[in-house]
Design an enzyme around this catalytic site. Structure first.
Site, PDB file in Angstrom:
ATOM      1  N   LYS A 463       0.894  -1.160   0.000  1.00 23.70           N
ATOM      2  CA  LYS A 463       0.000   0.000   0.000  1.00 23.70           C
ATOM      3  C   LYS A 463       0.932   1.209   0.000  1.00 23.70           C
ATOM      4  O   LYS A 463       1.620   1.461   0.992  1.00 23.70           O
ATOM      5  CB  LYS A 463      -0.884  -0.001   1.243  1.00 23.70           C
ATOM      6  N   ASP A 465       1.574   4.906   0.081  1.00 22.11           N
ATOM      7  CA  ASP A 465       0.875   6.108   0.544  1.00 22.11           C
ATOM      8  C   ASP A 465       1.672   7.364   0.193  1.00 22.11           C
ATOM      9  O   ASP A 465       2.875   7.294  -0.112  1.00 22.11           O
ATOM     10  CB  ASP A 465       0.687   5.984   2.069  1.00 22.11           C
ATOM     11  N   ASP A 530     -10.191   7.962   2.859  1.00 20.38           N
ATOM     12  CA  ASP A 530     -10.112   7.590   4.271  1.00 20.38           C
ATOM     13  C   ASP A 530     -11.488   7.578   4.915  1.00 20.38           C
ATOM     14  O   ASP A 530     -11.663   7.047   6.011  1.00 20.38           O
ATOM     15  CB  ASP A 530      -9.222   8.588   5.031  1.00 20.38           C
TER      16      ASP A 530
HETATM   17  C1  DGJ Z   1      -3.345   7.694   5.180  1.00 20.08           C
HETATM   18  C2  DGJ Z   1      -4.089   6.557   4.546  1.00 20.08           C
HETATM   19  O1  DGJ Z   1      -5.088   7.047   3.710  1.00 20.08           O
HETATM   20  C3  DGJ Z   1      -4.642   5.655   5.652  1.00 20.08           C
HETATM   21  O2  DGJ Z   1      -5.406   4.624   5.086  1.00 20.08           O
HETATM   22  C4  DGJ Z   1      -3.510   5.118   6.455  1.00 20.08           C
HETATM   23  O3  DGJ Z   1      -2.710   4.291   5.662  1.00 20.08           O
HETATM   24  C5  DGJ Z   1      -2.685   6.263   7.039  1.00 20.08           C
HETATM   25  N1  DGJ Z   1      -2.278   7.179   5.998  1.00 20.08           N
HETATM   26  C6  DGJ Z   1      -1.468   5.743   7.736  1.00 20.08           C
HETATM   27  O4  DGJ Z   1      -0.653   6.741   8.168  1.00 20.08           O
END
Ligand code: DGJ
Length: 718
Positions: A463, A465, A530
């Site tokens: 994942k 980010d 989110d």
């Molecule tokens: C932002 C992401 O959108 C969340 O799902 C999560 O991974 C957090 N960051 C973790 O810091």
């Protein structure tokens, strides 16, 4: 098919239901003759016979009426250019900011899969400068990929001051733009606006796509289209950096669309002999409304853009992500406990989120130190990865490679590796700074770190980010950083995928902040938002569905009381909404009793039965949320053997009827039965009836109101 008539130098690009025609005029300017839905038949959309010298009458001195395929800053300098270049003056004289591109030659190549590419070379008659207008035609999928290549053929550097992937000229009319805008936890809010005379911009001024605007558009004549009818011109940009889509509605009703790099703080220097190719603008037109436009973009992204793992994954696996269950409080025992419960309910991919590395016990420290924290995982991550694999799931890990917390070993070692202007204040967001991808050593360092993480921990899924926008963009690359950052991310992802062909990647940027056809060429799915509140998600997912396929749109079921909004929703509603994309689970499974876990297992088993239709089927938005507070979406397999109809009511609008959902894409003469999760049969009817009369959205339950939801699986039974 690309047809060329050498007598009139006319190219007809003929696609399944649309066309684009262009021509080199007697002056050698390459102009657009027209584009749009076409009458399906053997005749070429644009007659290739002799045409008047200038088929586009001018209004006054408005030369923008000329519809050049590549509009250059030159001659009449007030028009919005595709390209603006500054050449050094002769013998130290005045620099020349004037380009006039004229037809030189062209070639047509054919790929093994049938796609054809037209490359038209255009030369400036004076400057040693050439451009190639490239149009790759996917006739079957009804989409054209367009990009521009430019080359400095001189012996001194030249400065490119503005550069788009392409400029499109749409028929005269008053236009409406349907697009998506938003912010954190409210991504992809669809907006439909009448374009005013003037220029309307969708843009990002960061080193990533962002979520203020998403880089796609659907254009229709004012009042001229709905979800299933009417002419729609659509497009999206395959670029994950600062971008701009500009819609110039002219007083004479012409509409010009420019898509490419944002001119904001833009600079591109081309050394002698150097060439630059822009990212692609994907575009097309259709006559079957907004759903028709979305379907073409979905199919193109699924077939041509989304990467393939080896071995391939025909459908996206059901994901578990431990972020909302654990946040930063990770431990081997808690993650193994979650992994066991995940496997038991049918999860196929288990992903550990933020907090597993360095001193990252909260968001103030450790970012950049990509070593497993001995404090959290004293025996490393391998025991967890091995257990996840033993349980029959894939193992995933969260990373945020582009960033650093100032409180990290990486920053202490290399304080100069971050974007900043020396001796000037710099802004932190979420206590973090952006690494300077203008430095090749930064990208090389991350390539090693990421490969080591994947290799040592047997990682199947990352994942990826990216949690802040650029400010104070000081880089050793100067203004080129706006491109270099996205190019560096692409190089890292491409390198990882080459080395680990089984690896899949999710694009995340505080939710849906980096979703575009450029990143989707390297990532298998995106984290949509989110905000996991099911009712808030309906609008978010509906907006994302305007451009992006369900297969790539990751949607989690989370806690009964939502962590972002505090709203309580039934499990059925949470599943019904999350099953509209690639399903994930984010609830704290350790806090659920056996009966609740059993319900999760039943929903996941149901999702596995319908997911091929959802992820690979054709999506029809039967009723938009904005119409009556209820969203009804249908996914149907191309062979019409199965369909999924998903209804979710977000609001109850008093005295506003929710009309029956008239299904689409079914076999009119076939008999279908509609089942719910528990195989209860609701309706049995012919395809023709379901298309003409529709399906009662509340299925006679009388229940209707916020949170009412239902997913029905239709199967052809005769
Ligand atoms: C932002 C992401 O959108 C969340 O799902 C999560 O991974 C957090 N960051 C973790 O810091």
């Amino acid at each position: 098919m690309i047809d060329f008539d050498p007598r009139t130098r006319t190219w007809n690009l003929v696609l399944a239901t649309s066309f684009h025609a262009l021509r080199a005029d007697p002056d050698g300017r390459v102009v657009c003759l027209g584009s749009g839905p076409r009458a399906v038949g053997p005749a070429l959309p644009i007659a290739s016979g002799a045409l008047p010298d200038d088929p586009f009458p001018r209004i006054g001195v408005d030369r923008q009426g000329r519809r050049d395929e590549v509009v250059t800053f030159g001659d009449h300098t007030w028009h919005e250019p595709t390209l603006k270049v500054s050449f050094p003056g002769a013998d130290g004289g005045l620099p020349i900011r004037d380009v006039r591109l004229r037809y030189a030659s062209h070639e047509i190549d054919r790929l093994a899969d049938g796609r054809e590419t037209l490359r038209i070379r255009l030369d400036d008659p004076v400057q040693p400068f050439s451009a190639w207008l490239c149009l790759r035609v996917d006739a079957t999928l009804d989409v054209i990929e367009r990009w521009l290549e430019i080359e400095n053929r001189g012996d001194r550097p030249i400065q490119v001051e503005q550069l788009s992937s392409g400029t499109l000229h749409l028929p005269a009319g008053r236009w409406e733009l349907l697009h998506a805008a938003g912010g954190w936890a409210a991504e992809f809010q669809s907006e439909r606006v009448r374009l005013p005379v003037g220029t309307t911009l969708l843009e990002s001024r960061s080193v990533h796509t962002g979520f203020v605007h998403h880089p796609f558009y659907l254009l229709s004549f004012e009042g001229g289209a709905d979800e299933s009818h009417g002419t729609v011109y659509f497009g999206q940009l395959a670029w994950s950096g600062s971008f701009r889509l500009a819609f110039e509605q002219r007083p004479n009703a012409a509409l010009h669309v420019h898509g490419g790099y944002s001119p904001f703080d833009f600079a591109l220097s081309l050394a002698p002999g150097e060439r630059h190719a822009t990212p692609a603008l994907l575009h097309g037109a259709c006559a079957d409304g907004f759903s028709g436009a979305s379907q073409r973009m979905h199919a193109f992204l699924r077939e041509r853009v989304l990467p393939r793992t080896d071995p391939p994954e025909p459908v996206r696996p059901v994901l578990y992500n431990s972020w909302e269950a654990s946040y930063f409080a990770l431990s081997l025992a808690s993650q193994i406990a979650l992994a066991k419960k995940s496997a038991a309910i049918g999860v196929e991919l288990f992903c550990v989120d933020d907090g597993w590395f360095g001193a990252r016990r909260n968001d103030t420290a450790g970012l950049g130190d990509w070593r497993v924290s001995p404090e959290v995982f004293p025996t490393g991550l391998r025991p967890l990865a091995d257990e996840v694999h033993r349980l029959g799931m894939k193992f995933g890990l969260w990373v945020e490679p582009e960033m650093v917390n100032p409180d990290s070993d990486l920053y202490r070692e290399h304080p100069d590796w971050v974007l900043h202007f020396p001796d000037r204040p710099r802004t932190e967001h979420r206590h973090q700074l952006i690494l300077d991808f203008g430095r090749p050593e930064v990208v090389a360092h991350l390539a090693d770190a990421l490969a080591r993480i994947v290799d040592e921990n047997a990682v199947d899924f990352l994942k990826w980010d990216m949690n802040r926008s650029a400010t104070e963009p000081g880089s050793v690359a100067g203004k080129a950083i706006w491109r270099r950052h996205a190019e560096g991310v692409y190089a890292l992802m491409d390198g990882l995928r080459r080395r680990f062909p089984r690896l899949s990647i999710e694009s995340c940027s505080s939710g849906g902040g980096r979703v575009d056809a450029g990143i989707l060429a390297r990532t298998d799915q995106f984290w949509t938002s989110d905000n996991t509140d099911a009712l808030a998600r309906v609008a978010i997912q509906e907006g994302a569905s305007l451009a992006y396929p369900a297969r790539a749109m990751c949607c989690w079921v989370t806690h009964e009381r939502n962590h972002q909004t505090g709203r309580r929703l039934e499990l059925a509603t949470r599943f019904d909404v999350a099953m509209r994309g690639a399903l994930g689970i984010g609830s704290d499974l350790s806090a659920l009793d056996d009966a609740e876990l059993d319900e999760y297992a039943k929903w996941i088993a149901f999702y596995k039965r319908i997911r091929n239709t959802v992820q690979n089927g054709i999506c029809h938005r039967l009723q938009r949320l904005e119409e009556a507070g209820t969203s009804i979406v249908e996914y149907v397999l191309p062979d019409a053997s199965e369909a999924v109809v998903s209804t979710v009511a977000v609001e109850r609008r008093i005295a506003q009827l929710v009309r029956p959902a008239r299904l689409r894409g079914l076999d009119p003469s076939a008999l279908y039965a509609a089942f719910d999760r528990d195989e209860r049969e609701y309706v049995r009817a012919r395809g023709a009836e379901l298309e003409a009369l529709g399906l009662d959205p509340n299925l006679g339950t009388g229940r209707y109101g916020p949170g009412y939801s239902r997913t029905l699986w239709l199967r052809r039974i005769g």
